[in-house]
Enzyme design. Sequence first.
Site, PDB file in Angstrom:
ATOM      1  N   LYS A   1      -1.319 -38.391   7.909  1.00 26.37           N
ATOM      2  CA  LYS A   1      -0.159 -37.834   8.613  1.00 26.37           C
ATOM      3  C   LYS A   1       1.117 -38.398   7.992  1.00 26.37           C
ATOM      4  O   LYS A   1       1.259 -39.610   7.839  1.00 26.37           O
ATOM      5  CB  LYS A   1      -0.236 -38.210  10.087  1.00 26.37           C
ATOM      6  CG  LYS A   1       0.485 -37.294  11.035  1.00 26.37           C
ATOM      7  CD  LYS A   1       0.124 -37.665  12.454  1.00 26.37           C
ATOM      8  CE  LYS A   1       0.875 -36.837  13.456  1.00 26.37           C
ATOM      9  NZ  LYS A   1       0.700 -37.355  14.827  1.00 26.37           N
TER      10      LYS A   1
HETATM   11  C1  E4P Z   1       1.436 -35.679  17.339  1.00 24.26           C
HETATM   12  O1  E4P Z   1       0.507 -36.479  17.300  1.00 24.26           O
HETATM   13  C2  E4P Z   1       2.745 -36.184  17.838  1.00 24.26           C
HETATM   14  O2  E4P Z   1       2.999 -37.458  17.281  1.00 24.26           O
HETATM   15  C3  E4P Z   1       2.731 -36.258  19.344  1.00 24.26           C
HETATM   16  O3  E4P Z   1       2.189 -35.059  19.862  1.00 24.26           O
HETATM   17  C4  E4P Z   1       4.111 -36.514  19.907  1.00 24.26           C
HETATM   18  O4  E4P Z   1       4.045 -36.364  21.312  1.00 24.26           O
HETATM   19  P1  E4P Z   1       5.221 -36.945  22.220  1.00 24.26           P
HETATM   20  O5  E4P Z   1       6.449 -36.071  22.001  1.00 24.26           O
HETATM   21  O6  E4P Z   1       4.704 -36.838  23.639  1.00 24.26           O
HETATM   22  O7  E4P Z   1       5.458 -38.377  21.782  1.00 24.26           O
END
Ligand code: E4P
Length: 219
Positions: free
Chosen positions: A87
């Site tokens: 990622k």
């Molecule tokens: C994906 O893994 C993103 O990092 C995650 O969905 C972010 O979610 P949040 O906006 O609740 O932190």
Amino acid sequence: MKFFIDTANLAQIKEAQSLGILDGVTTNPSLMAKEGITGHENVIKHYKAICDLVDGDVSAEVIATDFENMVKEGEILAALDSKIVVKVPMIAEGIKAIKYFSSKGIKTNCTLVFSSGQALLAAKVGATYVSPFIGRLDDVSTDGLTLIEDIRLIYDNYSFDTQILAASVRHPMHIINCAKIGADVITGPLSAMSALMKHPLTDSGLAQFLADHAKAAGK
Ligand code: E4P
């Protein structure tokens, strides 16, 4: 539509897996910190534990923000398990790193995406997944679902292989609307996925069935 759970918590992952609805896992540095996972050895051990729990892709985010170290980190992560997806944030160094990983056959998830322009770049460099954060856009009075619609249109226009992984999902209506639009994947908390099951008429209907059965049986 694939369902990924957005957590580094092993118990939550196990619970989602037991429901039979889980297709993968996404994590990020905040989710790892929330579980108290720090230090290279512990991070590696934890990603291996996650990979042992699921059959699908597991997104593991790099911490570095420069190309050279993103590549170093990403190659270590990718070597852990074929399920690992590296990622990478949507920054210039990240775009270069995704291009490199794509050329090496390493799966990538381009994250922290908030515009269709960013999603277009992610597809151009061959990202496996793009993660538009719909909840965080909603949080600033911008309709995150409109972004999903725009990305879907652009990707379909050019038959890009990059999968739309709707992230920052907050509730079941995000999931339903992403399914209507045609997002390939959603990632969110187990609570949002479990909420899809709930309906008061189901509960009252089942209670009535059981009551009528019991009455007829003279119970
Ligand atoms: C994906 O893994 C993103 O990092 C995650 O969905 C972010 O979610 P949040 O906006 O609740 O932190």
